[in-house]
Enzyme design. Structure first.
Site, PDB file in Angstrom:
ATOM      1  N   THR A 287      13.318  17.362  -7.465  1.00 13.80           N
ATOM      2  CA  THR A 287      13.639  17.424  -6.036  1.00 13.80           C
ATOM      3  C   THR A 287      14.488  18.649  -5.722  1.00 13.80           C
ATOM      4  O   THR A 287      14.459  19.164  -4.605  1.00 13.80           O
ATOM      5  CB  THR A 287      14.357  16.133  -5.592  1.00 13.80           C
TER       6      THR A 287
ATOM      7  N   TYR B 228      12.060  11.031 -18.090  1.00  9.88           N
ATOM      8  CA  TYR B 228      11.589  10.941 -16.703  1.00  9.88           C
ATOM      9  C   TYR B 228      10.071  10.897 -16.691  1.00  9.88           C
ATOM     10  O   TYR B 228       9.406  11.849 -17.095  1.00  9.88           O
ATOM     11  CB  TYR B 228      12.121  12.132 -15.907  1.00  9.88           C
TER      12      TYR B 228
ATOM     13  N   LYS C  15      13.992   7.235 -16.313  1.00 13.09           N
ATOM     14  CA  LYS C  15      13.698   7.225 -14.881  1.00 13.09           C
ATOM     15  C   LYS C  15      12.205   6.971 -14.747  1.00 13.09           C
ATOM     16  O   LYS C  15      11.383   7.790 -15.156  1.00 13.09           O
ATOM     17  CB  LYS C  15      14.078   8.547 -14.221  1.00 13.09           C
TER      18      LYS C  15
END
Length: 293
Positions: A45, A133, A161
């Site tokens: 992000t 992740y 994650k």
């Protein structure tokens, strides 16, 4: 170690495409004041894929400087080349980061054995706690629970994650990895349900613009007050959904600018500023969620 509402922080840029450190400091202070439980600096992000190594490292170090020990900072260290991910992990070894978040290698589609060896190399290069992740919708590769279990044998691989939104994986991963292995949602829309089913928190896009609400919601969830948490969650659902009306982080970058949190909405190519047709969608989501009056 990692729990609650952890923000996947945007990286503010100026109109020349350079990092806007004044806005970055403002964002860090905003999250500290709102009670956010942690900051991921330069994750996906945060536009990690379009930053140079020098920019990447400076951004993490500046985030640490601005936070001044008031909030845990997790460094994004993922790359689709193992040697590059190892380099990032080594660079942050003595930096003071609370952990490193490493996305699975993207585009090159390694096998499960390749993923295991990738993360093994990272783990052996540093003693910093590592968060795996998995976001197959963006990387085109799925880190399976059985591979996560093999990796959980390494002392410093402590968390996952999971952005698959496949909630049945929570119990499977817990069975394979044990209760001490931390599971964090990477999908805001299902994150509260993720915690209800045994997860520990979320690494959140929504928290960029609704930090206090997200922190409160997951604090309530940690106390078992899920009905109260669900009231907040339903109000934030327009954000959970519409912050992905176009590719992340384009909508959330525009939203943080719309709220006056960053000076410019600029984003690096090949991503572009949120389209004119999508801007009203995000604006209405901000209004419906109660973060824009």
């Amino acid at each position: 170690m990692f729990s609650g509402s952890i923000v996947a922080l945007v990286t503010p840029l100026d109109t020349d495409g350079e990092v806007d450190y004044t806005s970055l400091k403002n964002l860090v202070d905003y999250h500290i004041n709102a009670g956010t439980d942690g900051i991921v600096a330069v994750g996906t992000t945060g536009e990690s894929a379009t930053l140079s190594v020098e920019e990447h490292v400076k951004l993490v170090m500046k985030t640490l400087e601005f936070s001044d020990g008031r909030i845990p900072v997790i460094a994004g260290t993922g790359a689709n080349a193992t040697h590059e991910a190892v380099t990032f992990s080594k660079l942050f070894r003595d930096s003071g980061v609370a952990g490193c978040l490493s996305v699975t290698p993207y585009y090159n589609k390694p096998t499960q054995e390749g993923l295991f060896l990738h993360y093994k190399a990272i783990s052996e290069s540093t003693d910093v706690p590592q968060i795996l992740y998995n976001v197959p919708g963006r990387t085109a590769v799925d880190l399976l629970p059985e591979t996560v279990a093999r990796l959980a044998e390494f002392d410093n691989i402590v968390a996952l994650k999971d952005a698959t939104a496949e909630l049945d994986r929570i119990a499977i991963t817990r069975e394979l990895c044990g209760d001490k292995f931390i599971q964090l949602s990477g999908d805001d829309a299902t994150a509260l349900e993720f915690v209800k089913m045994g997860g520990h928190g979320v690494i959140s896009v929504t928290a960029n613009v609704a930090a206090k609400d997200m922190a409160t919601m997951f604090a309530l969830a940690a106390q078992g007050k899920f009905e109260e948490a669900e009231i907040i969650n339903q109000r934030l659902m327009p954000l959970h959904q519409d912050l992905f009306v176009e590719a992340n982080p384009m909508p959330v970058k525009w939203a943080t600018h719309r709220l006056g949190m960053i000076t410019h909405p600029d984003i690096r190519l090949p991503l572009t500023e949120l389209s004119h047709s999508a801007q009203p969608v995000v604006e209405q989501a901000l209004i419906r969620a109660g973060v824009l009056k």
